[in-house]
Enzyme design. Structure first.
Site, PDB file in Angstrom:
ATOM      1  N   PRO A   1       0.859  -0.985  -0.202  1.00 31.98           N
ATOM      2  CA  PRO A   1       0.113  -0.126  -0.103  1.00 31.98           C
ATOM      3  C   PRO A   1       0.961   1.404  -0.006  1.00 31.98           C
ATOM      4  CG  PRO A   1       0.057  -0.995   2.260  1.00 31.98           C
ATOM      5  CD  PRO A   1       0.550  -1.983   1.187  1.00 31.98           C
TER       6      PRO A   1
ATOM      7  N   HIS B   1       8.128  -0.015   7.712  1.00 28.09           N
ATOM      8  CA  HIS B   1       7.480   0.951   6.631  1.00 28.09           C
ATOM      9  C   HIS B   1       8.390   1.784   5.801  1.00 28.09           C
ATOM     10  CE1 HIS B   1       3.293   2.730   6.900  1.00 28.09           C
ATOM     11  NE2 HIS B   1       3.888   3.713   6.154  1.00 28.09           N
TER      12      HIS B   1
ATOM     13  N   ARG C   1      10.023   4.881   6.492  1.00 24.79           N
ATOM     14  CA  ARG C   1       9.320   6.236   6.786  1.00 24.79           C
ATOM     15  C   ARG C   1       8.830   6.451   8.074  1.00 24.79           C
ATOM     16  NH1 ARG C   1       7.927   7.292   1.274  1.00 24.79           N
ATOM     17  NH2 ARG C   1       5.921   8.242   1.688  1.00 24.79           N
TER      18      ARG C   1
ATOM     19  N   ASP D   1       8.173  -6.590   3.367  1.00 24.37           N
ATOM     20  CA  ASP D   1       8.149  -5.257   2.859  1.00 24.37           C
ATOM     21  C   ASP D   1       9.289  -4.606   3.275  1.00 24.37           C
ATOM     22  OD1 ASP D   1       6.249  -2.975   1.914  1.00 24.37           O
ATOM     23  OD2 ASP D   1       6.820  -2.330   3.686  1.00 24.37           O
TER      24      ASP D   1
ATOM     25  N   ARG E   1       7.849   1.541  -3.275  1.00 24.81           N
ATOM     26  CA  ARG E   1       8.561   2.539  -4.252  1.00 24.81           C
ATOM     27  C   ARG E   1       8.745   2.122  -5.682  1.00 24.81           C
ATOM     28  NH1 ARG E   1      11.166   3.061   0.763  1.00 24.81           N
ATOM     29  NH2 ARG E   1      11.010   5.278   1.851  1.00 24.81           N
TER      30      ARG E   1
END
Length: 398
Positions: free
Chosen positions: A80, A280, A283, A310, A334
């Site tokens: 996502p 994440h 991030r 991920d 990305r």
């Protein structure tokens, strides 16, 4: 862009940087604070080396995997990513179309600007990722809406209780919701292809984008001066709310943002179907352990739980390393957004095909004709003596 000129994800990244205004590219590409975890995600893959097996029949190779009862063509998925519509026209639909055509999972972000029902029409088997507050009166109607759209896999992101400090975004005048700062406006005006092909096209055909999928109701526009934070209520989220959701959600349930083995054990005990090992993408908490480094302990602690990875995937070899360490599939964020910026649906499809092609070649060179046969016997730590690597391989051979 002529996709035949993009031979790697790095090529798509460079094309995206040329196409996007600096603020939007910085949002996609960057991380939080000093971006230490962004770098750590990539460095973790370099810390492992392959131990290929020669003289293995690899004339026929297989990279299909089964997740939650469905077979996918590759051990890949699209993570996502919020406000994809800033990278390409109807970005959420472009991601969904490319994923469906490639037969890989696609996780729609709650921070998306296309109603989830419309995305489900394009890819009925899509997954939905929620940023959920500790407020059952908000979550309950959202669960009903997601179920009514036919979604079978719900992913709850648990590593974003509050907003992180992303200094690179602030320097570029970027924020969510967007505020029309001079730097942001100039960035758009100085990139006419993006301005015409994404921004103006969206405004003329669809109007001002809104946050469509945070709750059961339509959210506000992405450009607003209104105060408030769509993360409100998440700081109080605990495992109690996850248990409450598990009791009411009858599909598959995963949590995303797990880096500790004991959290995977707890998720399994609550009856969850899987976890995303993820920081994440660097991030959120800067300095958090790389997802790949956290993976082996989580896999060992929760056998029977579907573990997905991920973070930091840029090559087919990255995917093979993740699978060899126990992940069932590796998801990209990305790289898909780079492809979207470079070429819309075709660009996303090209990103997926590049990785799938690399996986196929790398399986042959590794001497493993089927991804289901991958395991730690194919890896050693780059800094350890070769004799130790050989010993480890022999001990772990079937």
């Amino acid at each position: 862009m002529d996709m035949t000129r993009a031979l790697s994800i790095a090529d798509l990244q460079r094309a995206a940087r040329r196409r996007l205004p600096p603020g939007i590219y910085g949002y996609v590409h960057g991380g939080s604070e000093d971006q230490a975890s962004v770098r750590a995600n990539r460095a973790a893959y370099a810390g492992w080396r392959f131990l290929p097996r020669p003289l293995v029949n690899v004339a026929q190779r297989r990279q299909a995997v089964t997740l939650f009862g469905r077979e996918y063509a590759s051990p890949l998925g699209i993570s996502p990513m919020g406000v994809a519509g800033l990278c390409g026209y109807e970005g959420d639909l472009a991601l969904a179309r490319a994923a469906r055509a490639a037969n890989v999972p696609f996780v729609l972000s709650a921070a998306s600007t296309t109603p989830l029902e419309r995305v489900a029409e394009v890819y009925p088997e899509m997954w939905y990722q929620g940023y959920l507050p500790a407020r059952t009166e908000v979550v309950a109607p959202l669960l009903r809406r997601v179920a009514a759209a036919g979604v079978q896999v719900l992913v709850v992101t648990v590593d974003v209780p509050i907003a992180s400090a992303r200094e690179n975004e602030l320097r570029n005048g970027f924020s969510i919701p967007l505020r029309l700062s001079p730097r942001l406006v100039w960035g758009g005006l100085s990139h006419p292809r993006w301005l015409a092909g994404t921004c103006l096209r969206t405004l003329l055909r669809r109007g001002m984008p809104h946050f469509e999928n945070f709750t059961a109701e339509r959210g506000g526009p992405i450009v607003t001066a209104a105060k408030g934070d769509h993360r409100a209520g998440r700081a109080a989220m605990t495992w109690d709310e996850i248990a409450w959701i598990r009791e009411r959600w009858h599909g598959r349930l995963l949590v995303k943002g797990v880096l500790r083995a004991e959290d995977a054990v707890r998720a399994h005990a609550l009856g969850l179907d899987g976890v995303f090992v993820s920081n994440h993408g660097g991030r959120q908490l800067d300095g958090a352990v790389a997802a790949l480094d956290a993976l082996p302990a989580i896999v060992a602690a929760a056998p029977g739980l579907t573990v997905l990875l991920d973070g930091g995937v840029r090559r087919g070899t990255d995917v093979l390393k993740a699978l060899a360490l126990g992940a069932r599939a590796a998801f990209i964020g990305r790289p898909a957004m780079y492809g979207l910026a470079a070429g819309g649906t075709g660009g996303v499809a090209h990103a997926l095909s590049l990785l799938a092609r690399e996986i196929d070649v790398d399986l042959a060179l590794l001497g493993c004709p089927d991804v289901r046969g991958l395991g730690p016997q194919y890896l050693c730590r780059g800094g350890e003596p070769a004799a130790h690597c050989r010993k480890t391989e022999i001990e772990e051979m079937p």
